[in-house]
Motif scaffolding. Structure first.
Motif, PDB file in Angstrom:
ATOM      1  N   VAL A  12      -5.024  -5.880  12.462  1.00 32.10           N
ATOM      2  CA  VAL A  12      -6.105  -6.130  11.515  1.00 32.10           C
ATOM      3  C   VAL A  12      -5.912  -5.348  10.223  1.00 32.10           C
ATOM      4  O   VAL A  12      -6.166  -5.871   9.139  1.00 32.10           O
ATOM      5  N   VAL A  13      -5.450  -4.102  10.294  1.00 30.57           N
ATOM      6  CA  VAL A  13      -5.312  -3.314   9.066  1.00 30.57           C
ATOM      7  C   VAL A  13      -4.209  -3.864   8.161  1.00 30.57           C
ATOM      8  O   VAL A  13      -4.164  -3.530   6.983  1.00 30.57           O
ATOM      9  N   ASN A  14      -3.340  -4.717   8.667  1.00 25.82           N
ATOM     10  CA  ASN A  14      -2.300  -5.328   7.840  1.00 25.82           C
ATOM     11  C   ASN A  14      -2.773  -6.600   7.139  1.00 25.82           C
ATOM     12  O   ASN A  14      -2.040  -7.149   6.326  1.00 25.82           O
ATOM     13  N   LEU A  15      -3.981  -7.071   7.456  1.00 30.18           N
ATOM     14  CA  LEU A  15      -4.525  -8.240   6.771  1.00 30.18           C
ATOM     15  C   LEU A  15      -4.945  -7.836   5.364  1.00 30.18           C
ATOM     16  O   LEU A  15      -5.271  -6.677   5.119  1.00 30.18           O
ATOM     17  N   PRO A  16      -4.954  -8.788   4.436  1.00 28.84           N
ATOM     18  CA  PRO A  16      -5.335  -8.446   3.061  1.00 28.84           C
ATOM     19  C   PRO A  16      -6.792  -8.001   2.996  1.00 28.84           C
ATOM     20  O   PRO A  16      -7.638  -8.495   3.733  1.00 28.84           O
ATOM     21  N   CYS A  17      -7.062  -7.059   2.100  1.00 33.77           N
ATOM     22  CA  CYS A  17      -8.444  -6.584   1.963  1.00 33.77           C
ATOM     23  C   CYS A  17      -8.967  -6.798   0.548  1.00 33.77           C
ATOM     24  O   CYS A  17     -10.036  -6.327   0.209  1.00 33.77           O
ATOM     25  N   TRP A  18      -8.235  -7.474  -0.288  1.00 33.31           N
ATOM     26  CA  TRP A  18      -8.688  -7.760  -1.644  1.00 33.31           C
ATOM     27  C   TRP A  18      -8.221  -9.156  -2.020  1.00 33.31           C
ATOM     28  O   TRP A  18      -7.247  -9.671  -1.468  1.00 33.31           O
TER      29      TRP A  18
END
Length: 74
Positions: A12-18
């Motif tokens: 999940v932390v490798n998914l885009p956040c912006w």
């Protein structure tokens, strides 16, 4: 279950956040009049409605999942 115990946290932390930088890419393409094919293809990929929907869904899932982990940790 803390954040480090969660089975999907690394994924999940490798998914885009912006959101993608469509405006920045558009300015880059316009700066040279659209003569660079690589820049044009990058912009078209980022502006594709299917890509935008998938990326928005990934960002939404990432936020929901991380909020859930924080809530469970409390």
């Amino acid at each position: 279950m803390g954040g480090s115990d969660a089975p999907k946290v690394e994924w999940v932390v490798n998914l885009p956040c912006w959101p993608p930088e469509k405006e920045g890419l558009a300015r880059l393409v316009d700066a040279d009049g659209g003569r660079d094919d690589a820049e044009n293809s990058y912009y078209e990929a980022f502006a594709d409605p299917g890509f935008v929907r998938v990326e928005e869904a990934q960002r939404r899932f990432r936020g929901q999942y991380l909020r859930r982990l924080r809530r469970l940790a409390r």
